[in-house]
Scaffold this active site. Structure first.
Site, mmCIF file in Angstrom:
data_model
loop_
_atom_site.group_PDB
_atom_site.id
_atom_site.type_symbol
_atom_site.label_atom_id
_atom_site.label_comp_id
_atom_site.label_asym_id
_atom_site.label_seq_id
_atom_site.Cartn_x
_atom_site.Cartn_y
_atom_site.Cartn_z
ATOM 1 N N ASP A 145 0.866 -1.177 0.000
ATOM 2 C CA ASP A 145 0.000 0.000 0.000
ATOM 3 C C ASP A 145 0.901 1.224 0.000
ATOM 4 O O ASP A 145 1.933 1.237 0.665
ATOM 5 C CB ASP A 145 -0.908 0.007 1.243
ATOM 6 C CG ASP A 145 -2.002 -1.044 1.174
ATOM 7 O OD1 ASP A 145 -2.493 -1.318 0.069
ATOM 8 O OD2 ASP A 145 -2.370 -1.582 2.231
ATOM 9 N N ASP A 167 -6.941 -1.445 -4.729
ATOM 10 C CA ASP A 167 -7.985 -0.967 -3.810
ATOM 11 C C ASP A 167 -8.826 0.117 -4.474
ATOM 12 O O ASP A 167 -10.050 0.162 -4.294
ATOM 13 C CB ASP A 167 -7.359 -0.402 -2.528
ATOM 14 C CG ASP A 167 -6.572 -1.434 -1.748
ATOM 15 O OD1 ASP A 167 -6.865 -2.643 -1.871
ATOM 16 O OD2 ASP A 167 -5.652 -1.038 -1.007
#
Length: 190
Positions: A145, A167
């Protein structure tokens, strides 16, 4: 044991070749962005892009959505795999529900994060196939991330949990599906 019956609609009528190519392109963009971030940044390093509002911050999610239940990489892998199989069959069985591009975005994101879970990441170097790191603290097994946005302190988090391209695809795809699904009850005439 009797297996469930496959949907009557041909698979490639629901999953048209251009949809599959779109999912593969989304998967490619997600994995490419993660590979570049891994090679160029150190673990937990933050680079301000728009001041403190938006930063690139390399983190690793070894849990589930929003970073909940960290250090559960294997259960997260199985849950994601199950979700992908469920989504494929649900979409195939209900091909008239929602915009197909919304589904394609959700699938691209799901495959991106699922694939990422199979690699050990070595910040500053790259990644290798495998599931268990040999050097804890130097190698990571979580999903990469890196998109890090400021968030009002009073809304659950000090900052929004860092996320990635996959995401983003899932989130945008879900919004498209929510806006394009027919929300009438089954008993009503269509």
């Amino acid at each position: 044991m009797q297996f469930p019956k496959l949907p009557e609609t041909p698979f490639f009528e629901v999953y048209k070749p251009r949809y599959i190519l779109f999912v593969l392109f989304g998967l490619f963009l997600d994995l490419l962005s993660k590979a570049l971030i891994i090679q160029k940044m150190h673990a937990y390093e933050s680079i301000p892009i728009w001041g403190d509002f938006f930063r690139l911050s390399l983190t690793f999610n070894t849990g589930f959505v929003f970073g909940l239940f960290q250090n559960n990489a294997l259960p997260s892998l199985f849950a994601t795999g199950f979700a992908i199989i469920f989504l494929i069959f649900y979409r195939w069985s209900n091909d008239g529900i929602g915009n197909p591009w919304g589904w394609n975005l959700v699938m691209a994101g799901a495959f991106g994060n699922f694939t990422d879970k199979f690699f050990v990441k070595i910040p500053g170097q790259g990644f290798r196939f495998g599931f268990s790191p040999e050097r804890p603290g130097l190698e990571f097994i979580g999903v990469v991330d890196f998109l890090d946005f400021e968030w009002p302190d009073f809304l659950l988090f000090e900052r929004w949990p860092a996320f990635n391209v996959a995401d983003s695809c899932v989130s945008i795809g879900i919004v498209i599906l929510l806006l394009t699904m027919d929300w009438k009850e089954d008993g009503e005439a269509r």
